[in-house]
Design a protein around this motif. Structure first.
Motif, mmCIF file in Angstrom:
data_model
loop_
_atom_site.group_PDB
_atom_site.id
_atom_site.type_symbol
_atom_site.label_atom_id
_atom_site.label_comp_id
_atom_site.label_asym_id
_atom_site.label_seq_id
_atom_site.Cartn_x
_atom_site.Cartn_y
_atom_site.Cartn_z
ATOM 1 N N GLN A 1 0.820 -1.207 0.000
ATOM 2 C CA GLN A 1 0.000 0.000 0.000
ATOM 3 C C GLN A 1 0.855 1.259 0.000
ATOM 4 O O GLN A 1 0.611 2.184 -0.763
ATOM 5 N N ARG A 2 1.870 1.295 0.869
ATOM 6 C CA ARG A 2 2.728 2.482 0.964
ATOM 7 C C ARG A 2 4.024 2.105 1.663
ATOM 8 O O ARG A 2 4.103 1.070 2.334
ATOM 9 N N ILE B 1 6.646 9.555 2.768
ATOM 10 C CA ILE B 1 5.761 8.440 2.417
ATOM 11 C C ILE B 1 5.694 8.309 0.899
ATOM 12 O O ILE B 1 5.464 9.293 0.187
ATOM 13 N N ASP B 2 5.904 7.102 0.406
ATOM 14 C CA ASP B 2 5.750 6.808 -1.022
ATOM 15 C C ASP B 2 4.509 5.943 -1.196
ATOM 16 O O ASP B 2 4.471 4.795 -0.762
ATOM 17 N N ASN B 3 3.488 6.518 -1.834
ATOM 18 C CA ASN B 3 2.229 5.804 -2.070
ATOM 19 C C ASN B 3 2.152 5.197 -3.469
ATOM 20 O O ASN B 3 1.118 4.628 -3.826
#
Length: 723
Positions: free
Chosen positions: A512-513, A521-523
């Motif tokens: 998810q992330r 945060i890398d989504n």
């Protein structure tokens, strides 16, 4: 000589020695001052040559990459040579802080980064012993080394620069709160030693590595032992040198008593305790090993192997641990005996592509090869839906277009291929049969003729567009699952999700992330990627046929109580693989059963006999989906927004039938346990001979556009569909 001259000479002679002493002292003092000034200038010059603290960025410290399930439960850590689990000050007990200060820097709360008294004391002791026994570095200076410079040389210049930066750091973090900040940073970054090739940095990792507990749970003797390690981690390692570790721990306890952090009686009681170290698999233990490895490969593909090795990531995945347990339970209930074939399940949410379950009957310790995402097996008749979708895309009405169900033995002139096809195990045939009925009965001969009419290239393209990534050859037999190196359970789940999602091919998502050490945060890995391939009207026609298959065809054992269920069975020649690929409106699930590593015929499986897709695979699907499907969102498939519109279809075999003798229809009800045989239509009546889509005519001059086949992807070992 005059009297005055004699007096002057006597005075000069009397003051001679004193004058010499005075002059000597004056010269030495002057030289000392010059020396001191030179030394001060030297130190100032070295300090000035170093960088300002404001120009330095903290060195990115390695840490463990933690992989979490959907509910936040830790699945495991990606292996690294660095073990670090940073914790806030509230998770560090005071006894750890007191033990560290007592043994490493007893004047920590009094100095401003540099302890001049400590430097002098260390110098005296080093002179007395003839070797370096104390370094004089404060905790703040050590923190500077760990966070900003990583310079480990025993160099005077390094000490001077560290002292300058330490003073700047203390000025930046003033007062009691500043001391707390510095001490917390130190306790999260200092090295505590190496075990099994892994280096523990920070009190939390050390606590786990040596005592298998959280830092907040440490006892007084445990805290003292850990506090004694940073000075010489190898020499005091309790696994390699237990007596040295014990002596060092007791020195720490005595230092705590001397500084008033504990009483002497408390120190003596703690000294009497054993070391109590405990080896642990905390950092190596993993849940859901196959899914964990799949996630690791996804991370490497996205960020590169070096970034993943460096660690420090927190990875939030899509996996539902409860669904994982339900998947394994479903397999174990249906294949409970020693010697039974293996099984694998993949379940995907069609709305967002999230992988809910990816499980198999194998244990990760038994084999690292993942049957669900790596095992390519022939898909049998589940591949027939590729032809159905190719036909629907072209405008073929599967309810009206029909073929003769009969044994085939001829050479197809268009492809130059010898066609020799019968229904499963020489089973019966049903005469003239619509494509809808052929889905219900899984009629091999009808689908072979359809594939020849559409063209094997069109069937292959439909498979690619639905999400198959293995390389296909466009052989006519591929419509019956006769593929050289295809397919994985994950591929088939993705392909069937395209039908379940109204014609959108969707990328399966496991992550998810990802949170990086700096908080970023890398989504992107969790972003749903959907590509329109078919209309929802086309997929709705396919779903209705697969619903009929579950309701009264080869897949009746898969029906989920209270949930409209659609699906397709699959069994390969020789019974080496059996499948069920199915769906409810809120979940797509594919089940494979077979023996890994070789094509062993499943003709005498205990409790099942000959293994068809409608047996154990359908039953496993039923058990899993009965537990995993959310009844609240399990509804009828919505009516299509773009209703299916048929187009005239000219087929050589739909028009006149393949060469060969006419089939004799099989009377009576359809036998759901024998995929590949056929029934005679609703009510046992034979389908009319003229039930193909339209009167014979030439094919339209311009075919319905088909997306181009994607280029082979060497990394995937086959073909990757367009994004």
């Amino acid at each position: 000589m005059s009297r005055r001259e004699r007096q002057r000479r006597r005075r000069r002679n009397r003051g001679g020695p004193a004058r010499i002493i005075f002059l000597t002292f004056g010269v030495l003092s002057a030289l000392g001052i010059v020396g001191v000034l030179s030394a001060v200038g030297y130190v100032v010059g070295i300090a000035s040559s170093g960088p300002e603290l404001s120009t330095l960025k903290p060195i990115e410290q390695g840490a463990n990459t933690e992989v979490l399930a959907k509910d936040g439960t830790r699945i495991g850590f990606i292996q690294s040579t660095i073990l670090r689990l940073p914790v806030p000050s509230t998770s560090i007990p005071k006894i750890v802080e007191d033990a560290t200060v007592a043994i490493e820097d007893r004047r920590f709360y009094e100095h401003q980064g540099v302890d001049f008294e400590g430097v002098i004391r260390a110098g005296v002791k080093n002179l007395q012993s003839g070797k370096t026994v104390q370094g004089g570095s404060t905790l703040t200076m050590q923190l500077i080394r760990n966070l900003y410079t990583e310079d480990r040389s025993d160099d005077f210049k390094r000490k001077i620069r560290e002292a300058k930066l330490a003073e700047e750091l203390e000025n930046k973090h003033e007062g009691a709160q500043g001391k707390k900040w510095i001490l917390t940073k130190y306790l999260n970054s200092v090295p505590y030693g190496t075990v099994g090739g892994q280096n523990a940095y920070g009190i939390q990792a050390a606590s786990r590595l040596f005592f298998d507990k959280r830092a907040r749970e440490l006892t007084l003797p445990e805290a003292a032992m850990l506090a004694g390690l940073p000075q010489l981690p190898s020499a005091y390692n309790p696994y390699q040198h237990p007596q040295r570790a014990l002596n060092r721990r007791n020195d720490v306890l005595q230092a705590m008593a001397n500084e008033g952090y504990i009483t002497q009686s408390e120190a003596e009681e703690a000294k009497a305790a054993p070391l109590g170290v405990k080896k642990t698999n905390y950092f190596t233990e993993r849940r859901e090993g196959y899914f964990f490895e799949y996630v690791r490969r996804e991370l490497v593909r996205k960020y590169g192997v070096e970034r993943v090795r460096k660690g420090g990531l927190k990875v939030y995945t899509t996996i539902d641990l409860k669904a994982q347990q339900q998947a394994r339970k479903a397999i174990a209930e249906r294949l409970p005996n020693p010697g039974d074939p293996s099984s694998a399940i993949v379940s995907i949410n069609p709305k967002n592509g999230y992988i809910k379950a990816m499980a198999s009957s194998r244990s990760f310790g038994e084999s690292k090869f993942d049957l669900a995402s790596q095992g390519r097996r022939q898909p049998g008749s589940t591949a027939k839906m590729f032809a159905i979708m190719a036909a629907l895309r072209r405008g073929v009405d599967i309810n009206k277009t029909s073929y003769d169900s009969k044994k085939l033995n001829f050479v197809d002139k268009e492809t130059g291929t010898k066609i020799e096809v019968s229904n499963s195990d020489g089973g019966a045939y049903g005469g003239r049969r619509s494509l809808f009925q052929a889905v219900v009965s899984s009629d091999n001969t009808v689908f072979q003729q359809l594939a020849l009419d559409l063209g094997p290239d069109a069937v292959r393209q439909a498979a690619y567009d639905m999400g198959v990534t293995s390389k296909l050859d466009a052989f006519p037999a591929e419509v019956l699952g006769g593929m050289r190196n295809c397919c994985t359970v994950l591929e088939m789940a993705r392909a069937y999700t395209t039908i379940n999602d109204g014609g959108y091919r969707i990328k399966p998502i496991a992550i998810q992330r990802v949170r990086f050490p700096d908080g970023k945060i890398d989504n992107s890995l969790g972003k749903t990627r959907r590509t329109k391939i078919f209309t929802d009207g086309q997929t709705h026609e396919a779903i209705k046929a697969m619903e009929a298959n579950v309701r009264s065809g080869t897949g009746t054992a898969a029906a989920v109580p209270g949930c409209p269920t659609a699906g397709k069975t699959g069994t390969t020649t020789g019974f080496a693989d059996s499948w069920f690929a199915g769906m409810t409106s809120n979940l797509t699930t594919v089940v494979w059963v077979g023996y890994p590593g070789s094509r062993v015929p499943m003709t005498n499986v205990q409790g099942w006999g000959t293994m068809f897709g409608g047996k154990a695979p359908a039953a496993i699907f039923n058990s899993f989906m009965t537990m995993a499907a959310d009844r609240g969102t399990c509804k009828e498939w919505p009516k299509p927004k773009e209703p299916f519109v048929s187009s005239p279809f000219f087929g050589r075999y739909a028009k006149s039938g393949a060469p060969g003798p006419a089939a004799t229809p099989t009377p009576g009800p359809y036998d759901a346990t024998t995929p590949g045989t056929t029934d005679t239509g609703a009510g046992g009546q034979q389908t009319p001979d003229d039930a193909y889509e339209a009167p014979p005519q030439q094919a339209p001059p311009v075919a319905t556009p088909v997306p181009a086949a994607p280029a082979p992807d060497p990394a995937a070992g086959g073909v990757t569909p367009t994004p």
